[in-house]
Motif scaffolding. Structure first.
Motif, PDB file in Angstrom:
ATOM      1  N   GLU A   6       0.870  -1.174   0.000  1.00 16.34           N
ATOM      2  CA  GLU A   6       0.000   0.000   0.000  1.00 16.34           C
ATOM      3  C   GLU A   6       0.901   1.217   0.000  1.00 16.34           C
ATOM      4  O   GLU A   6       1.901   1.252   0.717  1.00 16.34           O
ATOM      5  CB  GLU A   6      -0.895   0.032   1.240  1.00 16.34           C
ATOM      6  CG  GLU A   6      -1.947  -1.050   1.266  1.00 16.34           C
ATOM      7  CD  GLU A   6      -2.833  -0.928   2.495  1.00 16.34           C
ATOM      8  OE1 GLU A   6      -3.604   0.054   2.579  1.00 16.34           O
ATOM      9  OE2 GLU A   6      -2.728  -1.797   3.369  1.00 16.34           O
ATOM     10  N   GLU A   8       0.882   5.724  -0.536  1.00 18.93           N
ATOM     11  CA  GLU A   8       0.177   6.984  -0.733  1.00 18.93           C
ATOM     12  C   GLU A   8       0.819   7.697  -1.917  1.00 18.93           C
ATOM     13  O   GLU A   8       2.036   7.710  -2.044  1.00 18.93           O
ATOM     14  CB  GLU A   8       0.334   7.823   0.528  1.00 18.93           C
ATOM     15  CG  GLU A   8      -0.666   8.931   0.649  1.00 18.93           C
ATOM     16  CD  GLU A   8      -0.582   9.609   2.008  1.00 18.93           C
ATOM     17  OE1 GLU A   8      -0.274  10.812   2.032  1.00 18.93           O
ATOM     18  OE2 GLU A   8      -0.812   8.915   3.016  1.00 18.93           O
ATOM     19  N   THR A 143      -3.401   4.976  -2.350  1.00 18.62           N
ATOM     20  CA  THR A 143      -4.337   5.845  -1.656  1.00 18.62           C
ATOM     21  C   THR A 143      -3.847   7.279  -1.865  1.00 18.62           C
ATOM     22  O   THR A 143      -2.645   7.490  -1.970  1.00 18.62           O
ATOM     23  CB  THR A 143      -4.438   5.520  -0.159  1.00 18.62           C
ATOM     24  OG1 THR A 143      -5.308   6.482   0.442  1.00 18.62           O
ATOM     25  CG2 THR A 143      -3.095   5.532   0.519  1.00 18.62           C
ATOM     26  N   ASP A 144      -4.771   8.201  -1.959  1.00 18.78           N
ATOM     27  CA  ASP A 144      -4.350   9.596  -2.132  1.00 18.78           C
ATOM     28  C   ASP A 144      -4.158  10.285  -0.790  1.00 18.78           C
ATOM     29  O   ASP A 144      -3.877  11.462  -0.721  1.00 18.78           O
ATOM     30  CB  ASP A 144      -5.323  10.369  -3.026  1.00 18.78           C
ATOM     31  CG  ASP A 144      -6.717  10.461  -2.431  1.00 18.78           C
ATOM     32  OD1 ASP A 144      -6.915  10.089  -1.278  1.00 18.78           O
ATOM     33  OD2 ASP A 144      -7.615  10.929  -3.147  1.00 18.78           O
ATOM     34  N   GLY A 145      -4.324   9.517   0.295  1.00 19.97           N
ATOM     35  CA  GLY A 145      -4.058  10.066   1.622  1.00 19.97           C
ATOM     36  C   GLY A 145      -5.206  10.823   2.246  1.00 19.97           C
ATOM     37  O   GLY A 145      -5.105  11.293   3.359  1.00 19.97           O
TER      38      GLY A 145
END
Length: 146
Positions: A6, A8, A143-145
């Motif tokens: 995973e 970011e 994930t873009d955070g």
């Protein structure tokens, strides 16, 4: 084999370095073009104007499945229709199909957005165990955070 990763960041930063999956649905418009209204599908449509016609033809011929779209892109169906809520069973099947395609093609890195978790409204805690069941260390979930 190692577990999925995973990270970011920005999905499109990986284009050209890894295979990039875009979350899609199975709907086509009257012209036979895939409907790609939001999220990374919309971004892909804006970057690659021919993509809706390419994906639409595949959807009409073979149904709502994982497809190699060219240019380092692959579809990852999460919904049957763009107005539907993402389907966890479809996400499970898409993950299985993506792994099989990566095996056949010898891909070393595949980057996938969190399927169904952006505009789709699913919680990552619902989706993560499904992906972990299929994905190994070749797969990185973005994930873009936010």
């Amino acid at each position: 084999m190692s577990a999925m990763g995973e990270v970011e960041g920005e999905l499109w930063d990986y284009l050209g370095r890894a295979v990039v999956a875009i979350t899609t649905n199975g709907a086509v418009d009257r012209r036979g073009a895939a409907i790609m209204p939001r999220g990374c599908a919309r971004q892909a449509r804006e970057r690659f104007p021919e993509l809706p016609a390419t994906l639409g033809a595949l959807l009409q011929a073979q149904g709502n499945h994982v497809f190699e779209l060219g240019g380092g892109l692959v579809s990852f169906p999460v919904e049957h229709h763009w107005l539907d809520r993402p389907d966890l069973g479809l996400i499970d099947r898409s993950a299985e199909e993506l792994v099989a395609l990566a095996d056949r093609r010898g891909w070393r890195e595949v980057v996938v957005p969190r399927p169904g978790c952006g505009g789709g409204g699913l919680e990552w805690r619902e989706v993560k165990p499904i992906l972990e069941k299929h994905f190994d260390g070749r797969f990185v979930v973005m994930t873009d955070g936010r």
